[in-house]
Design a protein around this motif. Structure first.
Motif, PDB file in Angstrom:
ATOM      1  N   GLU A 118     -25.453  31.158 -14.939  1.00 24.27           N
ATOM      2  CA  GLU A 118     -24.476  30.231 -14.364  1.00 24.27           C
ATOM      3  C   GLU A 118     -23.083  30.436 -14.961  1.00 24.27           C
ATOM      4  OE1 GLU A 118     -28.554  28.624 -14.095  1.00 24.27           O
ATOM      5  OE2 GLU A 118     -27.365  29.306 -15.791  1.00 24.27           O
ATOM      6  N   GLU A 119     -23.025  30.761 -16.247  1.00 27.31           N
ATOM      7  CA  GLU A 119     -21.733  31.022 -16.888  1.00 27.31           C
ATOM      8  C   GLU A 119     -21.063  32.258 -16.289  1.00 27.31           C
ATOM      9  OE1 GLU A 119     -22.282  29.526 -21.450  1.00 27.31           O
ATOM     10  OE2 GLU A 119     -23.419  31.321 -20.864  1.00 27.31           O
ATOM     11  N   LEU A 120     -21.838  33.288 -16.067  1.00 31.11           N
ATOM     12  CA  LEU A 120     -21.299  34.504 -15.440  1.00 31.11           C
ATOM     13  C   LEU A 120     -20.757  34.209 -14.045  1.00 31.11           C
ATOM     14  CD1 LEU A 120     -23.752  37.424 -16.285  1.00 31.11           C
ATOM     15  CD2 LEU A 120     -21.281  37.442 -16.551  1.00 31.11           C
ATOM     16  N   ILE A 121     -21.541  33.508 -13.264  1.00 27.81           N
ATOM     17  CA  ILE A 121     -21.141  33.167 -11.893  1.00 27.81           C
ATOM     18  C   ILE A 121     -19.834  32.373 -11.906  1.00 27.81           C
ATOM     19  CG2 ILE A 121     -21.767  31.755  -9.875  1.00 27.81           C
ATOM     20  CD1 ILE A 121     -23.241  34.443  -9.971  1.00 27.81           C
ATOM     21  N   ASP A 122     -19.764  31.364 -12.765  1.00 24.20           N
ATOM     22  CA  ASP A 122     -18.563  30.522 -12.829  1.00 24.20           C
ATOM     23  C   ASP A 122     -17.325  31.322 -13.212  1.00 24.20           C
ATOM     24  OD1 ASP A 122     -20.165  28.366 -12.142  1.00 24.20           O
ATOM     25  OD2 ASP A 122     -20.234  27.529 -14.172  1.00 24.20           O
ATOM     26  N   GLU A 123     -17.464  32.217 -14.190  1.00 21.55           N
ATOM     27  CA  GLU A 123     -16.312  33.015 -14.643  1.00 21.55           C
ATOM     28  C   GLU A 123     -15.900  34.042 -13.588  1.00 21.55           C
ATOM     29  OE1 GLU A 123     -14.350  32.377 -17.126  1.00 21.55           O
ATOM     30  OE2 GLU A 123     -15.611  30.771 -17.937  1.00 21.55           O
ATOM     31  N   MET A 124     -16.856  34.606 -12.861  1.00 19.31           N
ATOM     32  CA  MET A 124     -16.502  35.531 -11.781  1.00 19.31           C
ATOM     33  C   MET A 124     -15.797  34.778 -10.665  1.00 19.31           C
ATOM     34  SD  MET A 124     -19.607  38.282 -11.471  1.00 19.31           S
ATOM     35  CE  MET A 124     -20.934  37.107 -11.534  1.00 19.31           C
ATOM     36  N   ALA A 125     -16.290  33.591 -10.342  1.00 25.91           N
ATOM     37  CA  ALA A 125     -15.677  32.790  -9.276  1.00 25.91           C
ATOM     38  C   ALA A 125     -14.230  32.438  -9.611  1.00 25.91           C
ATOM     39  CB  ALA A 125     -16.496  31.528  -9.037  1.00 25.91           C
ATOM     40  N   LYS A 126     -13.956  32.131 -10.877  1.00 24.74           N
ATOM     41  CA  LYS A 126     -12.585  31.804 -11.298  1.00 24.74           C
ATOM     42  C   LYS A 126     -11.627  32.963 -11.043  1.00 24.74           C
ATOM     43  CE  LYS A 126     -13.707  28.810 -15.204  1.00 24.74           C
ATOM     44  NZ  LYS A 126     -13.646  28.710 -16.682  1.00 24.74           N
ATOM     45  N   ARG A 127     -12.144  34.181 -11.078  1.00 23.08           N
ATOM     46  CA  ARG A 127     -11.302  35.373 -10.975  1.00 23.08           C
ATOM     47  C   ARG A 127     -11.469  36.111  -9.645  1.00 23.08           C
ATOM     48  NH1 ARG A 127     -12.937  33.986 -15.785  1.00 23.08           N
ATOM     49  NH2 ARG A 127     -11.507  34.125 -17.550  1.00 23.08           N
ATOM     50  N   ALA A 128     -12.148  35.499  -8.710  1.00 20.93           N
ATOM     51  CA  ALA A 128     -12.374  36.128  -7.401  1.00 20.93           C
ATOM     52  C   ALA A 128     -11.030  36.375  -6.707  1.00 20.93           C
ATOM     53  CB  ALA A 128     -13.262  35.247  -6.537  1.00 20.93           C
ATOM     54  N   PRO A 129     -10.891  37.506  -6.027  1.00 15.95           N
ATOM     55  CA  PRO A 129      -9.617  37.846  -5.386  1.00 15.95           C
ATOM     56  C   PRO A 129      -9.302  37.024  -4.133  1.00 15.95           C
ATOM     57  CG  PRO A 129     -11.229  39.560  -4.976  1.00 15.95           C
ATOM     58  CD  PRO A 129     -11.859  38.597  -5.935  1.00 15.95           C
ATOM     59  N   SER A 130     -10.270  36.275  -3.628  1.00 20.08           N
ATOM     60  CA  SER A 130     -10.018  35.447  -2.445  1.00 20.08           C
ATOM     61  C   SER A 130     -10.860  34.176  -2.523  1.00 20.08           C
ATOM     62  CB  SER A 130     -10.372  36.209  -1.163  1.00 20.08           C
ATOM     63  OG  SER A 130     -11.773  36.396  -1.079  1.00 20.08           O
ATOM     64  N   GLU A 131     -10.424  33.184  -1.793  1.00 29.04           N
ATOM     65  CA  GLU A 131     -11.155  31.908  -1.749  1.00 29.04           C
ATOM     66  C   GLU A 131     -12.536  32.109  -1.120  1.00 29.04           C
ATOM     67  OE1 GLU A 131     -11.780  28.105  -2.822  1.00 29.04           O
ATOM     68  OE2 GLU A 131      -9.993  29.251  -3.315  1.00 29.04           O
ATOM     69  N   ALA A 132     -12.600  32.979  -0.112  1.00 29.40           N
ATOM     70  CA  ALA A 132     -13.889  33.235   0.548  1.00 29.40           C
ATOM     71  C   ALA A 132     -14.891  33.849  -0.428  1.00 29.40           C
ATOM     72  CB  ALA A 132     -13.688  34.156   1.752  1.00 29.40           C
ATOM     73  N   MET A 133     -14.433  34.807  -1.254  1.00 31.80           N
ATOM     74  CA  MET A 133     -15.331  35.414  -2.232  1.00 31.80           C
ATOM     75  C   MET A 133     -15.738  34.390  -3.290  1.00 31.80           C
ATOM     76  SD  MET A 133     -14.971  38.765  -4.688  1.00 31.80           S
ATOM     77  CE  MET A 133     -15.111  40.000  -3.407  1.00 31.80           C
ATOM     78  N   LYS A 134     -14.808  33.569  -3.708  1.00 28.96           N
ATOM     79  CA  LYS A 134     -15.112  32.530  -4.690  1.00 28.96           C
ATOM     80  C   LYS A 134     -16.225  31.616  -4.173  1.00 28.96           C
ATOM     81  CE  LYS A 134     -13.057  28.631  -7.144  1.00 28.96           C
ATOM     82  NZ  LYS A 134     -11.810  27.922  -7.459  1.00 28.96           N
ATOM     83  N   GLU A 135     -16.101  31.187  -2.931  1.00 29.23           N
ATOM     84  CA  GLU A 135     -17.120  30.316  -2.334  1.00 29.23           C
ATOM     85  C   GLU A 135     -18.464  31.030  -2.211  1.00 29.23           C
ATOM     86  OE1 GLU A 135     -15.585  28.683   1.316  1.00 29.23           O
ATOM     87  OE2 GLU A 135     -13.817  27.880   0.291  1.00 29.23           O
ATOM     88  N   ARG A 136     -18.421  32.303  -1.834  1.00 34.11           N
ATOM     89  CA  ARG A 136     -19.665  33.075  -1.703  1.00 34.11           C
ATOM     90  C   ARG A 136     -20.368  33.208  -3.055  1.00 34.11           C
ATOM     91  NH1 ARG A 136     -20.305  39.309  -0.202  1.00 34.11           N
ATOM     92  NH2 ARG A 136     -22.560  39.387  -0.130  1.00 34.11           N
ATOM     93  N   ILE A 137     -19.595  33.505  -4.097  1.00 32.18           N
ATOM     94  CA  ILE A 137     -20.173  33.631  -5.439  1.00 32.18           C
ATOM     95  C   ILE A 137     -20.775  32.307  -5.876  1.00 32.18           C
ATOM     96  CG2 ILE A 137     -19.620  33.968  -7.883  1.00 32.18           C
ATOM     97  CD1 ILE A 137     -17.569  36.085  -6.940  1.00 32.18           C
ATOM     98  N   LEU A 138     -20.028  31.217  -5.707  1.00 29.71           N
ATOM     99  CA  LEU A 138     -20.529  29.910  -6.130  1.00 29.71           C
ATOM    100  C   LEU A 138     -21.769  29.480  -5.345  1.00 29.71           C
ATOM    101  CD1 LEU A 138     -17.181  27.993  -6.767  1.00 29.71           C
ATOM    102  CD2 LEU A 138     -18.846  28.803  -8.469  1.00 29.71           C
ATOM    103  N   SER A 139     -21.883  29.948  -4.107  1.00 30.49           N
ATOM    104  CA  SER A 139     -23.072  29.613  -3.310  1.00 30.49           C
ATOM    105  C   SER A 139     -24.333  30.266  -3.876  1.00 30.49           C
ATOM    106  CB  SER A 139     -22.882  30.033  -1.852  1.00 30.49           C
ATOM    107  OG  SER A 139     -22.991  31.439  -1.708  1.00 30.49           O
ATOM    108  N   LEU A 140     -24.151  31.270  -4.744  1.00 27.71           N
ATOM    109  CA  LEU A 140     -25.285  31.985  -5.349  1.00 27.71           C
ATOM    110  C   LEU A 140     -25.594  31.476  -6.755  1.00 27.71           C
ATOM    111  CD1 LEU A 140     -24.129  35.505  -4.168  1.00 27.71           C
ATOM    112  CD2 LEU A 140     -26.054  34.194  -3.254  1.00 27.71           C
ATOM    113  N   ARG A 141     -24.975  30.375  -7.144  1.00 25.77           N
ATOM    114  CA  ARG A 141     -25.109  29.865  -8.510  1.00 25.77           C
ATOM    115  C   ARG A 141     -26.551  29.500  -8.880  1.00 25.77           C
ATOM    116  NH1 ARG A 141     -24.335  25.722 -12.176  1.00 25.77           N
ATOM    117  NH2 ARG A 141     -22.820  26.238 -13.792  1.00 25.77           N
ATOM    118  N   ASP A 142     -27.349  29.092  -7.928  1.00 31.23           N
ATOM    119  CA  ASP A 142     -28.726  28.680  -8.219  1.00 31.23           C
ATOM    120  C   ASP A 142     -29.758  29.785  -8.028  1.00 31.23           C
ATOM    121  OD1 ASP A 142     -27.918  26.091  -8.877  1.00 31.23           O
ATOM    122  OD2 ASP A 142     -28.001  25.449  -6.784  1.00 31.23           O
ATOM    123  N   VAL A 143     -29.331  30.978  -7.687  1.00 33.25           N
ATOM    124  CA  VAL A 143     -30.269  32.077  -7.425  1.00 33.25           C
ATOM    125  C   VAL A 143     -30.919  32.567  -8.714  1.00 33.25           C
ATOM    126  CG1 VAL A 143     -30.471  34.452  -6.569  1.00 33.25           C
ATOM    127  CG2 VAL A 143     -29.065  32.795  -5.336  1.00 33.25           C
ATOM    128  N   GLY A 144     -30.132  32.840  -9.738  1.00 33.53           N
ATOM    129  CA  GLY A 144     -30.665  33.331 -11.016  1.00 33.53           C
ATOM    130  C   GLY A 144     -30.758  34.841 -11.065  1.00 33.53           C
TER     131      GLY A 144
END
Length: 134
Positions: A82-108
């Motif tokens: 979850e920490e990795l996902i959150d830090e990648m989302a903070k630095r995503a180059p677009s809002e769409a990518m940020k949302e896509r990354i955060l949508s995968l937060r519970d996958v593991g």
């Protein structure tokens, strides 16, 4: 968005001989396929001349360290999924990518493709003083 990727650099001593360095590489390599498609990462073993330059460029202080988009994010701390996902989302180059990354937060983590992903990142291949990254 297909060609936009989040750049992750893993500064290590040597992911083959250093357990903590290996765990750092594995934390990235075990990210699910959907996340793998959004990132580009590689190991920079301090045993390699080119990697020393990368360490200096990124202003590395300790090993191992995960840098995301040039930021020193996890210095000697092996991150949880979850920490990795959150830090990648903070630095995503677009809002769409940020949302896509955060949508995968519970996958593991997915460990079934770990070795293939490590090989793709060149993990353990540039650990000799006389080696060069290609």
């Amino acid at each position: 968005m297909a060609d936009q990727k989040i750049t992750i650099d893993v500064l290590t001593l040597d992911s083959v001989q250093c357990a903590a360095c290996g765990y750092m590489m594995e934390s990235i390599a075990a990210l699910p396929t959907d996340v793998q498609e959004m990132i580009e990462y590689k190991e920079w073993s301090i045993k390699n001349k080119d990697s020393v330059a990368k360490f200096i460029e990124l202003k590395g202080r300790v090993l191992p360290t995960i840098c995301i988009e040039g930021d020193l994010v996890f210095e000697s701390i092996i991150p949880q999924y979850e920490e990795l996902i959150d830090e990648m989302a903070k630095r995503a180059p677009s809002e769409a990518m940020k949302e896509r990354i955060l949508s995968l937060r519970d996958v593991g983590f997915e460990f079934d493709k770990l070795q293939d992903n490590l090989a793709k990142a060149g993990s353990g291949l540039s650990t000799r003083v006389d080696s060069e990254r290609k």
